[in-house]
Design an enzyme around this catalytic site. Structure first.
Site, PDB file in Angstrom:
ATOM      1  N   ARG A 153      -4.811  99.890  18.555  1.00  0.00           N
ATOM      2  CA  ARG A 153      -2.954 101.233  18.837  1.00  0.00           C
ATOM      3  C   ARG A 153      -1.909 100.467  18.711  1.00  0.00           C
ATOM      4  O   ARG A 153      -0.659 101.038  18.031  1.00  0.00           O
ATOM      5  CB  ARG A 153      -3.482 101.693  20.060  1.00  0.00           C
ATOM      6  CG  ARG A 153      -1.970 102.814  20.214  1.00  0.00           C
ATOM      7  CD  ARG A 153      -2.214 103.586  21.537  1.00  0.00           C
ATOM      8  NE  ARG A 153      -1.717 105.153  21.050  1.00  0.00           N
ATOM      9  CZ  ARG A 153      -0.338 105.229  21.395  1.00  0.00           C
ATOM     10  NH1 ARG A 153       0.335 103.825  21.811  1.00  0.00           N
ATOM     11  NH2 ARG A 153      -0.041 106.565  21.330  1.00  0.00           N
ATOM     12  N   CYS A 154      -1.669  99.171  19.469  1.00  0.00           N
ATOM     13  CA  CYS A 154      -0.325  98.898  19.230  1.00  0.00           C
ATOM     14  C   CYS A 154      -0.339  97.812  18.093  1.00  0.00           C
ATOM     15  O   CYS A 154       1.285  98.255  17.468  1.00  0.00           O
ATOM     16  CB  CYS A 154      -0.750  97.160  19.839  1.00  0.00           C
ATOM     17  SG  CYS A 154      -1.207  97.411  21.887  1.00  0.00           S
TER      18      CYS A 154
END
Length: 429
Positions: free
Chosen positions: A416-417
């Site tokens: 996600r980052c």
């Protein structure tokens, strides 16, 4: 010519249609153990290995959605002379060592003389220090303009919220140029058709305001979940609240705030302890999200431009259930063993990125987390097998695609980052 998508993100799990990525470059390797902490790393990375791991992520995403690379987008922007001058001027104001300051070597003219592709690389990878006097010759500093070591975590510097882009007010000044670059992309490339909202444009901004994308999750288009910790302050959340109030929507909207510990560093953002996986499932680091502890969960309700109430909730999942989102938690690190939970949370075991409802990506190294996912109906698929066409995603209804992660997690983040979605399809709730 790029095929741009119109920006629209109304959930964390809608089928992905467009996403911005940044493949790690030399900026990742341009550090030493001595300055790694300044670069916000706990360790240094092997670039060759990190790029191979990242290639698994980007290759899978390119099979399911339109992908864009930051450097390519920035190069396009810098082809506009007006934009080029504006960006370089802002860099010089943001980073005084770049402009004239006493006897400091001024590189503004040098930057303006570069072709777009070269300048894009310099803005990301840094400008080496010109050792034209004794002080600089003996200096341990190698860069007149430092590299953006963290930029492959594209999530933090800008956030898609419905049809607008919220620009990050970074907690550490070493990342400010990331926000400038991301805003420039959305301001100067008309294909994305969006408006940017930048906290620094507000003259009354509280100096304590910080906002980073790893803390901002869109549960539904009426529910934001925001982490409050070392990277996103209460003042930053109040800025987001103020933006929502100006919209004066007649329907109720909700902000759920989850307090985060200040240490260890693996609790840097909310998405390191909580991510959404499906319409009815989420990934949690159970000790923080579900067990009784001192970290508060706060529910803010707004309607028609006013705050209706602010109340405490028992925990995040109970608050979501009250709003019609009844989510079954899957535990990072599996059930029961605190050691496994702590180890896998440290290596971004809770940090999943959805490409559709029940279709997510994460690090394969977190074996206990993957076992828990499998027990909850997710097929475990290797990114390598998808890239080599050994398996077809269309053959599976729910799955987690595993990417290798021996180097990338050292930077302090997961799938996600490393992704900044710009368009998702609506979810059939």
């Amino acid at each position: 010519m790029e095929n741009y998508v119109e920006l629209n993100v109304r959930s964390e799990i809608g089928e992905l249609e467009g996403v911005i990525l940044h493949t790690p470059g030399s900026e990742v390797e341009n550090m030493t153990p001595e300055n790694a902490e300044r670069a916000l790393y706990s360790d240094i990375l092997n670039l060759a290995v990190a790029r191979e791991e990242y290639k698994q992520l980007s290759s899978v995403l390119s099979t399911v959605a339109q992908t864009y690379q930051v450097k390519d987008l920035l190069t396009t922007v810098l082809g506009n002379e007006k934009a080029k001058e504006a960006i370089v001027d802002k860099v010089c104001l943001m980073e005084p060592q770049v402009g004239v300051k006493g006897n400091t070597y001024c590189i503004k003219d040098y930057l303006l003389d570069q072709e777009p592709a070269v300048l894009a690389s310099l803005l990301i990878e840094g400008v080496p220090l010109k050792a034209d006097n004794l002080t600089k010759f003996l200096s341990k500093e190698r860069y007149a303009m430092r590299p953006l070591h963290n930029f492959f975590f594209t999530r933090d510097a800008s956030m898609s919220v419905v049809d607008e882009v919220l620009i990050g007010k970074m907690a550490n000044s070493v990342r400010d140029r990331e926000s400038l670059i991301m805003q420039s992309i959305f301001d100067y490339i008309p294909g994305f058709k969006t408006k940017t909202v930048n906290p620094i444009d507000n003259p009354a901004l509280d100096s304590a305001c910080t906002i980073e994308g790893g803390d901002v999750l869109i549960a539904r288009d009426d529910i934001l979940i925001i982490g409050n910790g070392t990277r996103t302050s209460t003042q930053g959340i109040d800025f987001i609240l103020a933006q929502l109030l100006t919209q004066k929507e007649k329907r109720q909207r909700h902000i759920l705030v989850q307090e985060l510990p200040s240490h260890p560093e693996s609790f840097i953002h909310l998405d390191m302890v909580f991510t959404l996986l499906d319409v009815d499932k989420c990934m949690v680091y159970e000790p923080l999200i579900l067990r009784p502890n001192k970290y508060q969960t706060v529910h803010i309700t707004i309607e028609n431009g006013k705050v209706l109430n602010i109340v405490h909730e028992n925990n995040l999942l109970e608050a979501l259930k009250k709003l019609g989102m009844d989510l079954k938690p899957i535990y990072c690190g599996g059930n029961g063993d605190p050691w496994n939970q702590e180890r896998e949370q440290w290596h971004s075991g809770a940090n999943f990125f959805a490409i559709g409802p029940g279709k997510v990506l994460g690090y394969g190294r977190n074996i206990h987390t993957m076992e828990a996912m499998n027990k909850n109906g997710f097929e475990i698929l290797r990114a390598k097998d998808i890239i080599r066409h050994k398996i077809e995603l269309s053959d599976y209804e729910k799955y987690v695609i595993t990417i290798e992660g021996s180097e990338l997690p050292r930077g302090g983040g997961g799938a996600r980052c490393m992704t900044m979605p710009v368009r998702r399809k609506p979810v059939n709730w």
